[in-house]
Write a protein that holds these residues in place. Structure first.
Motif, PDB file in Angstrom:
ATOM      1  N   THR A 292       0.846  -1.198   0.000  1.00 26.96           N
ATOM      2  CA  THR A 292       0.000   0.000   0.000  1.00 26.96           C
ATOM      3  C   THR A 292       0.880   1.245   0.000  1.00 26.96           C
ATOM      4  O   THR A 292       1.872   1.311   0.726  1.00 26.96           O
ATOM      5  CB  THR A 292      -0.915   0.024   1.241  1.00 26.96           C
ATOM      6  N   ILE A 293       0.492   2.221  -0.813  1.00 25.83           N
ATOM      7  CA  ILE A 293       1.192   3.511  -0.818  1.00 25.83           C
ATOM      8  C   ILE A 293       0.416   4.480   0.065  1.00 25.83           C
ATOM      9  O   ILE A 293      -0.809   4.597  -0.053  1.00 25.83           O
ATOM     10  CB  ILE A 293       1.296   4.068  -2.253  1.00 25.83           C
ATOM     11  N   ALA A 294       1.123   5.166   0.966  1.00 31.87           N
ATOM     12  CA  ALA A 294       0.503   6.235   1.755  1.00 31.87           C
ATOM     13  C   ALA A 294       0.795   7.555   1.050  1.00 31.87           C
ATOM     14  O   ALA A 294       1.941   8.002   1.004  1.00 31.87           O
ATOM     15  CB  ALA A 294       1.068   6.254   3.172  1.00 31.87           C
ATOM     16  N   HIS A 295      -0.244   8.134   0.479  1.00 30.25           N
ATOM     17  CA  HIS A 295      -0.116   9.374  -0.303  1.00 30.25           C
ATOM     18  C   HIS A 295      -0.301  10.569   0.636  1.00 30.25           C
ATOM     19  O   HIS A 295      -1.299  10.649   1.353  1.00 30.25           O
ATOM     20  CB  HIS A 295      -1.202   9.341  -1.385  1.00 30.25           C
ATOM     21  N   GLY A 373      -3.532  -0.759   4.670  1.00 27.17           N
ATOM     22  CA  GLY A 373      -2.130  -0.524   5.007  1.00 27.17           C
ATOM     23  C   GLY A 373      -1.844  -0.699   6.488  1.00 27.17           C
ATOM     24  O   GLY A 373      -0.739  -1.086   6.869  1.00 27.17           O
ATOM     25  N   ALA A 374      -2.840  -0.408   7.333  1.00 19.32           N
ATOM     26  CA  ALA A 374      -2.624  -0.487   8.770  1.00 19.32           C
ATOM     27  C   ALA A 374      -2.465  -1.921   9.254  1.00 19.32           C
ATOM     28  O   ALA A 374      -1.870  -2.169  10.300  1.00 19.32           O
ATOM     29  CB  ALA A 374      -3.785   0.187   9.502  1.00 19.32           C
ATOM     30  N   GLY A 375      -3.009  -2.855   8.514  1.00 19.41           N
ATOM     31  CA  GLY A 375      -2.808  -4.261   8.869  1.00 19.41           C
ATOM     32  C   GLY A 375      -3.813  -4.823   9.855  1.00 19.41           C
ATOM     33  O   GLY A 375      -3.668  -5.969  10.284  1.00 19.41           O
ATOM     34  N   PHE A 376      -4.817  -4.045  10.241  1.00 20.65           N
ATOM     35  CA  PHE A 376      -5.857  -4.597  11.114  1.00 20.65           C
ATOM     36  C   PHE A 376      -6.856  -5.373  10.268  1.00 20.65           C
ATOM     37  O   PHE A 376      -7.195  -4.958   9.156  1.00 20.65           O
ATOM     38  CB  PHE A 376      -6.606  -3.470  11.848  1.00 20.65           C
TER      39      PHE A 376
END
Ligand SMILES: [Zn+2]
Length: 495
Positions: A292-295, A373-376
């Motif tokens: 995941t890209i964090a924009h 992206g956070a993985g939860f």
């Protein structure tokens, strides 16, 4: 047990908000439907005149910098970092607690229920890590926390810097040397054992190599092994600036994305912050590996880093979340402002209007994009079985009159001040716009005292010398053919 009744409700994938009630039980959404009847003893939250949404997920921020909002301006990243480092280097564990809590409160009150936080802690001590965790736990926010680590000397933070710093300046920087890879890995393992999956599952602890080029291969491989062994999220900065992308190419003969992939660090549990100066091959790799890209469009503009190729990322099938970045490059934690910029900024890059992200697109990025992206597991949607991380937005303010398109008005008209109720894990953590679990006034007083103390004590001399060297180095590398190659990635990604 809680029932939210009478709200207009929207979740990613829904065409528009509809009158739908939501019942919460044991921290999860139990029922979703029209006109639900409260069970015996069930608390009722009146959602009349409110918009009910899954909480936003801030895909990239930094706990340590919230105390310094507004303190550093008008500098590109490589010149800004020394001034930030001078301040952060002075923080004690209780200062980290205050800074973290300040940011967490700001996020909650603007609708963010989960943060992906690369927390930088001077010395990476157990006490510092515990203070950051305690702040999130006390405020009640969900967080994918990654200790930001590096083991490369700071004068090698980008290629060319070392040659433009005198021995005296390098000696000054060596006063706070980075820890060795084994020491860093041992500290991370201890932190994971203490904090991963803690606070009723609200806190995940992960690993955060600052940038690939600020870490040795030994540390990167160790981080990859640890993440694989313990199923941890990996957060890192990638190709934020031209100098960063250039450095990866000089040191690896390849981009940072390719390097991460070679080391087994690119996968569904990887969150890549920024990714401004990435090429088509990088985007193909990111999409293929499910990272995941964090924009972070606000931060990228404030630091003059460039404009990330959001439309291209989406065309390649990359997962994208939205982040504020830390409070010295943002300078707030309001994800609604980020959504608006994410929607309108690509329009100066690509005139094909049919490719422009819609309000629903960027809201989806801010909810389910970040959640991934956070993985939860099970956040980012309103459906039975999902964790109950929800927000209620008051539709009373002018931004929502008349009601033309609530999602467009949330993204383009609201300024982040209409969130009245915030629920994390089924618990109300903001009620009527006020945090419920901590004394906000006391924390703000502590933050004010912290800000004054650091401003009075910070000695800008060394930071100024490093920044001067960084400026010379940036000018020198800008004349190289390789930098021209990086610059050619996009005319609107100029730095
Ligand atoms: Zn960052």
């Amino acid at each position: 047990m809680t029932l939210i009744r009478g709200a207009l409700t929207w979740s990613p994938g829904w065409p528009s908000p509809v009158a739908t009630d939501v019942a919460i039980e044991g921290g999860r959404i139990a029922r979703v439907g029209e006109r639900l009847t409260p069970a015996a003893g069930e608390a009722v939250i009146d959602g009349t005149g409110k918009l009910l949404l899954p909480g936003f997920v801030n895909a990239h921020t930094h706990a340590q910098s919230h105390f310094a909002k507004g303190a550093i301006d008008g500098l590109p990243l490589e010149l800004w970092l020394p001034y930030l480092g001078a301040r952060v280097g002075m923080l004690k564990p209780q200062d980290l607690y205050v800074s973290t809590a300040l940011g967490a409160i700001e996020m909650l009150k603007t609708g963010t229920t989960c943060a992906c936080d690369m927390a930088q802690m001077p010395g990476l001590t157990d006490e510092a890590i515990d203070a950051v965790v305690r702040a999130y736990r006390d405020v009640g926010m969900r967080v994918a926390l990654a200790a930001q680590v590096s083991d490369v000397p700071p004068w090698r933070s980008f290629e060319g810097l070392e040659e433009h710093l005198s021995q005296d300046v390098r000696n000054g920087m060596a006063a706070q040397p980075p820890a060795s890879a084994p020491t860093v890995l041992a500290a991370l393992r201890r932190a994971v054992e203490r904090h991963h999956d803690s606070a009723e599952g609200r806190i995940r602890f992960g690993v955060g190599p600052s940038t690939p080029t600020s870490c040795t291969d030994e540390l990167l491989v160790g981080v990859a092994d640890l993440a694989r062994e313990l199923d941890l999220t990996v957060q890192t900065h990638v190709a934020e600036t031209r100098a960063g992308a250039y450095t990866a190419r000089v040191r690896y003969g390849a981009s940072a994305v390719v390097k991460l992939d070679q080391l087994g660090l690119l996968g569904p549990r990887t969150l890549l912050a920024h990714s401004v100066w990435i090429d088509d091959r990088d985007m193909e790799l990111v999409a293929a590996r499910g990272a995941t890209i964090a924009h972070n469009p606000v931060s990228n503009l404030k630091l003059g880093s460039g404009i990330a190729p959001l439309i291209k990322m989406r065309e390649h099938g990359c997962h994208v979340g939205l982040g504020t970045d830390g409070s010295t490059s943002s300078d707030n934690q309001n994800l609604i402002g980020v959504m608006r910029l994410a929607a309108i900024l690509p329009r100066v890059v690509d005139q094909r209007h049919e490719n422009w992200p819609t309000a629903a697109d960027v809201l989806t990025m801010a909810i389910s994009g970040g959640a991934r992206g956070a993985g939860f597991e099970s956040i980012g949607a309103i459906a039975p079985g999902q964790l109950a991380d929800l927000i209620l937005v008051d539709l009373g303010p002018t931004y929502y009159h008349p009601r033309n398109d609530l999602i467009a008005q949330l993204v383009h008209a609201d300024v982040g001040a209409s969130v009245v109720t915030v629920i994390v894990n089924g618990e109300v953590v903001v009620r009527d716009g006020r945090v419920t679990r901590v004394d906000q006034d006391k924390l703000l007083a502590e933050a004010d005292a912290l800000g004054r103390r650091i401003a009075d004590a910070v000695a800008p001399g060394l930071a100024g010398q490093i920044a001067a060297g960084a400026r010379e180095a940036l000018e020198a590398i800008s004349r190289t053919p390789l930098m021209r190659e990086v610059s050619a990635l996009g005319p609107f990604r100029t730095g």
